[in-house]
Design a protein around this motif. Sequence first.
Motif, PDB file in Angstrom:
ATOM      1  N   ILE A   1       0.844  -1.207   0.000  1.00  0.00           N
ATOM      2  CA  ILE A   1       0.000   0.000   0.000  1.00  0.00           C
ATOM      3  C   ILE A   1       0.874   1.251   0.000  1.00  0.00           C
ATOM      4  O   ILE A   1       0.641   2.196  -0.757  1.00  0.00           O
ATOM      5  CB  ILE A   1      -0.948  -0.001   1.235  1.00  0.00           C
ATOM      6  CG1 ILE A   1      -1.937  -1.153   1.170  1.00  0.00           C
ATOM      7  CG2 ILE A   1      -1.692   1.333   1.333  1.00  0.00           C
ATOM      8  CD1 ILE A   1      -2.574  -1.489   2.506  1.00  0.00           C
ATOM      9  N   ASP A   2       1.908   1.241   0.870  1.00  0.00           N
ATOM     10  CA  ASP A   2       2.783   2.415   0.952  1.00  0.00           C
ATOM     11  C   ASP A   2       3.640   2.585  -0.296  1.00  0.00           C
ATOM     12  O   ASP A   2       4.088   3.679  -0.609  1.00  0.00           O
ATOM     13  CB  ASP A   2       3.674   2.322   2.195  1.00  0.00           C
ATOM     14  CG  ASP A   2       2.877   2.578   3.472  1.00  0.00           C
ATOM     15  OD1 ASP A   2       1.815   3.214   3.375  1.00  0.00           O
ATOM     16  OD2 ASP A   2       3.294   2.126   4.548  1.00  0.00           O
ATOM     17  N   ARG A   3       3.884   1.492  -1.003  1.00  0.00           N
ATOM     18  CA  ARG A   3       4.720   1.569  -2.216  1.00  0.00           C
ATOM     19  C   ARG A   3       3.920   2.029  -3.432  1.00  0.00           C
ATOM     20  O   ARG A   3       4.331   2.928  -4.147  1.00  0.00           O
ATOM     21  CB  ARG A   3       5.316   0.206  -2.526  1.00  0.00           C
ATOM     22  CG  ARG A   3       6.567  -0.114  -1.751  1.00  0.00           C
ATOM     23  CD  ARG A   3       7.102  -1.441  -2.208  1.00  0.00           C
ATOM     24  NE  ARG A   3       8.395  -1.742  -1.592  1.00  0.00           N
ATOM     25  CZ  ARG A   3       9.081  -2.839  -1.827  1.00  0.00           C
ATOM     26  NH1 ARG A   3       8.608  -3.733  -2.664  1.00  0.00           N
ATOM     27  NH2 ARG A   3      10.220  -3.054  -1.235  1.00  0.00           N
ATOM     28  N   VAL A   4       2.801   1.361  -3.675  1.00  0.00           N
ATOM     29  CA  VAL A   4       2.101   1.612  -4.946  1.00  0.00           C
ATOM     30  C   VAL A   4       0.760   2.311  -4.785  1.00  0.00           C
ATOM     31  O   VAL A   4       0.120   2.660  -5.768  1.00  0.00           O
ATOM     32  CB  VAL A   4       1.904   0.290  -5.745  1.00  0.00           C
ATOM     33  CG1 VAL A   4       3.226  -0.372  -6.035  1.00  0.00           C
ATOM     34  CG2 VAL A   4       0.963  -0.660  -5.029  1.00  0.00           C
ATOM     35  N   GLY A   5       0.311   2.512  -3.528  1.00  0.00           N
ATOM     36  CA  GLY A   5      -0.971   3.175  -3.285  1.00  0.00           C
ATOM     37  C   GLY A   5      -2.096   2.173  -3.078  1.00  0.00           C
ATOM     38  O   GLY A   5      -2.115   1.099  -3.692  1.00  0.00           O
ATOM     39  N   GLY A   6      -3.024   2.561  -2.188  1.00  0.00           N
ATOM     40  CA  GLY A   6      -4.120   1.668  -1.798  1.00  0.00           C
ATOM     41  C   GLY A   6      -5.035   1.290  -2.941  1.00  0.00           C
ATOM     42  O   GLY A   6      -5.538   0.163  -3.004  1.00  0.00           O
ATOM     43  N   LYS A   7      -5.244   2.221  -3.878  1.00  0.00           N
ATOM     44  CA  LYS A   7      -6.192   1.958  -4.968  1.00  0.00           C
ATOM     45  C   LYS A   7      -5.731   0.777  -5.822  1.00  0.00           C
ATOM     46  O   LYS A   7      -6.517  -0.113  -6.145  1.00  0.00           O
ATOM     47  CB  LYS A   7      -6.346   3.213  -5.836  1.00  0.00           C
ATOM     48  CG  LYS A   7      -7.372   3.054  -6.942  1.00  0.00           C
ATOM     49  CD  LYS A   7      -7.534   4.332  -7.743  1.00  0.00           C
ATOM     50  CE  LYS A   7      -8.415   4.084  -8.955  1.00  0.00           C
ATOM     51  NZ  LYS A   7      -8.624   5.309  -9.730  1.00  0.00           N
ATOM     52  N   ARG A   8      -4.455   0.749  -6.132  1.00  0.00           N
ATOM     53  CA  ARG A   8      -3.939  -0.351  -6.964  1.00  0.00           C
ATOM     54  C   ARG A   8      -4.024  -1.688  -6.229  1.00  0.00           C
ATOM     55  O   ARG A   8      -4.339  -2.715  -6.833  1.00  0.00           O
ATOM     56  CB  ARG A   8      -2.487  -0.058  -7.361  1.00  0.00           C
ATOM     57  CG  ARG A   8      -2.383   1.048  -8.376  1.00  0.00           C
ATOM     58  CD  ARG A   8      -0.939   1.346  -8.670  1.00  0.00           C
ATOM     59  NE  ARG A   8      -0.812   2.498  -9.547  1.00  0.00           N
ATOM     60  CZ  ARG A   8       0.336   3.081  -9.831  1.00  0.00           C
ATOM     61  NH1 ARG A   8       1.456   2.634  -9.311  1.00  0.00           N
ATOM     62  NH2 ARG A   8       0.370   4.117 -10.626  1.00  0.00           N
TER      63      ARG A   8
END
Lengths: 107, 231
Positions: free
Chosen positions: B11-18
């Motif tokens: 989540i912190d790397r690519v974002g929660g939406k992805r």
Amino acid sequence: MFGLGLAGFGLSDTYWLSLVFLFVAGIGFPLWVTPVVTLLQDHSVPEYRGRVMAVYTIPLQGVSIGWMLGGVLMDLIGNYPTVLVSVFGGWVVGGVALVASRDFRRA
Amino acid sequence: MIITLYAGVLIDRVGGKRVLILERILLIFLAAITGLILLFDQVEIWHIIVLSTITGSTIALGLPTTQSLVPQVVSEEDRQAANSMNQLGYATGRTLGPLEAGILIAVRSAALALFELTVVYGAALIATFGISVKHQRKLSKDSAFRQIVDGLAYVRRNPVLLWTIFMAFSTIFFAMIFPIVPVYARDVLEVSEVKFGWMWGALAIGQVARAFATQPAADFAGSLTGSPRAP
């Protein structure tokens, strides 16, 4: 409120009264969850928020351990004592957190 | 637990939406595969064990994602209300989902219930594509393990986070009530399966009522429909 509902349910031997106590327990449940989630979101910086929420979901996954412990305790000490352990155990954990940290109390 | 911690890094790397999109695509496939196995009557115990394990791991991936996504989607003043609405969604799903699945299994088949679940996950996926996040995360070059350790150290340094998460362990105690409910229903209250179903229903309806009664939730619902906020 969740604990009181559960304690009442454990004492009730009437169906409709049991429904009322379970309803009360249900009312109390999100009362606890929502502020906790908001607290975690408010006190974590965006760069760490995913990891913070991930750590938070670990105790929530312990629900299955609770199910198992509940079944074991029911066999060992009986139904109502298990309800009391469930209610007071939860309160003790919450109470320890409140007593242990002034920052947490003020948050 | 390991998957959940890794989900946090993701989540912190690519974002929660992805991550949420990935989770929902996996859930669609898993529900469809399970439905097909049931439809063609090819089900074996190991199928269920493998599919349940993968489904559980996938859900573990999604659990922290929604909660970390909320601050990216709503303003700080609407955060509490949005979390209430999120809780309402979970409670409604927990009430209606098993009820509807039970009806479908009784009337038609378990495969149909699984195919309906596929459609529900599909709708959730479409809705996820519509989420507009405020900012995208920067990719970190650290290893996943190092980022997990860093995240745990961050929680340890912050007493509010540490003790809030500690308090969440009370759910283990509260969950001990769940195996007691069916025993009480059978031995103490001596009720039928339908009345027993209503006992879980009462708990879930209480959660839904609470979420609806919360003023911030009402305000947030009002903001979605354009109604003015309560003073």
